[in-house]
Write an enzyme that holds these catalytic residues in place. Structure first.
Site, short mmCIF file in Angstrom:
data_model
loop_
_atom_site.label_atom_id
_atom_site.label_comp_id
_atom_site.label_asym_id
_atom_site.label_seq_id
_atom_site.Cartn_x
_atom_site.Cartn_y
_atom_site.Cartn_z
N HIS A 107 -36.67 -1.68 4.96
CA HIS A 107 -35.31 -1.76 5.26
C HIS A 107 -34.56 -0.70 4.55
O HIS A 107 -34.79 0.16 3.82
CB HIS A 107 -34.82 -3.19 4.60
CG HIS A 107 -34.85 -2.99 3.09
ND1 HIS A 107 -35.83 -3.60 2.42
CD2 HIS A 107 -33.97 -2.83 1.85
CE1 HIS A 107 -35.93 -3.74 1.24
NE2 HIS A 107 -34.62 -3.22 0.74
N HIS A 109 -30.35 0.41 3.62
CA HIS A 109 -29.20 0.04 3.06
C HIS A 109 -28.16 1.19 3.69
O HIS A 109 -28.12 2.20 3.52
CB HIS A 109 -29.07 0.04 1.50
CG HIS A 109 -29.93 -0.60 0.83
ND1 HIS A 109 -29.81 -1.88 0.26
CD2 HIS A 109 -31.38 -0.29 0.62
CE1 HIS A 109 -30.57 -2.00 -0.48
NE2 HIS A 109 -31.78 -1.58 -0.41
P1 AMP Z 1 -34.15 -3.53 -1.99
O1 AMP Z 1 -33.88 -3.54 -3.69
O2 AMP Z 1 -34.04 -2.01 -1.77
O3 AMP Z 1 -35.78 -4.07 -1.74
O4 AMP Z 1 -33.33 -4.22 -1.15
C1 AMP Z 1 -33.08 -5.86 -0.87
C2 AMP Z 1 -31.89 -5.97 -0.78
O5 AMP Z 1 -32.09 -7.37 -0.35
C3 AMP Z 1 -30.95 -6.30 -2.13
O6 AMP Z 1 -29.89 -5.35 -2.09
C4 AMP Z 1 -30.65 -7.66 -2.21
O7 AMP Z 1 -29.19 -7.99 -2.41
C5 AMP Z 1 -30.91 -8.14 -0.63
N1 AMP Z 1 -30.87 -9.50 -0.40
C6 AMP Z 1 -31.79 -10.12 -0.89
N2 AMP Z 1 -31.89 -11.43 -0.45
C7 AMP Z 1 -31.18 -11.65 0.67
C8 AMP Z 1 -30.76 -12.25 1.58
N3 AMP Z 1 -31.07 -13.61 1.56
N4 AMP Z 1 -29.72 -12.02 2.56
C9 AMP Z 1 -29.18 -10.78 2.31
N5 AMP Z 1 -29.64 -9.70 1.43
C10 AMP Z 1 -30.51 -10.12 0.58
#
Ligand code: AMP
Length: 147
Positions: A107, A109
């Protein structure tokens, strides 16, 4: 081993893609899904994920999938900037736990930044659902208006 390993089909983004978990969706097409981060680093923090893929990170992902994802990231960054008028915008992608990755479905950001506003701490602090709904409505409307 968080940088290497098998794709876990039970990760939260896989659940969201299957419709088994909710999200604040702002955009979807054949290639990607984009939704608001519920632990946002700033107001309007968007996540963009590829749909038909089981890539954990940049090492696994097919170039065509990466390309489609990044095209969507650019398009949605323009939408976020037009609608929320930040002073800057950060585009981030993490691979492996030591690099900050917590969800193992690739993903990107999109994190708007404002002068004088301290960056939120990664993964801390759940957003107010009402605020997320309002942001979702604004961004969806802005995308519609641009179509
Ligand atoms: P990463 O740390 O780069 O793997 O990013 C994962 C992101 O997913 C983090 O910023 C979390 O806050 C976000 N996240 C986790 N669970 C959810 C969810 N159910 N809906 C939206 N964002 C989420």
């Amino acid at each position: 081993m968080s940088l290497h390993g098998d794709y876990d089909p039970q990760n939260i983004f896989a659940l969201i893609l299957r419709g088994d978990a909710p999200c604040y969706k702002i955009y979807e097409d054949a290639d990607v899904l984009a939704f608001l981060d519920i632990f946002p680093q700033s107001r309007g923090h968007v996540l963009v994920i590829p749909k038909a893929c089981q890539a954990r990170n940049i090492l696994d992902v097919e170039p065509a999938v990466l390309g489609a994802m990044m095209s969507a990231v650019q398009r949605l960054t323009r939408v976020v900037v037009d609608e929320l008028k930040p002073d800057g915008v950060q585009i981030a992608q993490f691979n492996g736990a030591p690099a900050g990755q917590t969800v193992y479905h690739i993903h990107v950001h999109i994190v708007p930044r404002w002068e004088g506003e301290e960056a939120g701490i990664h993964g801390r602090g759940k957003a107010d659902p009402e605020e997320l709904k309002l942001l979702q409505a604004r961004l969806v409307e802005r995308i519609r208006a641009g179509d």
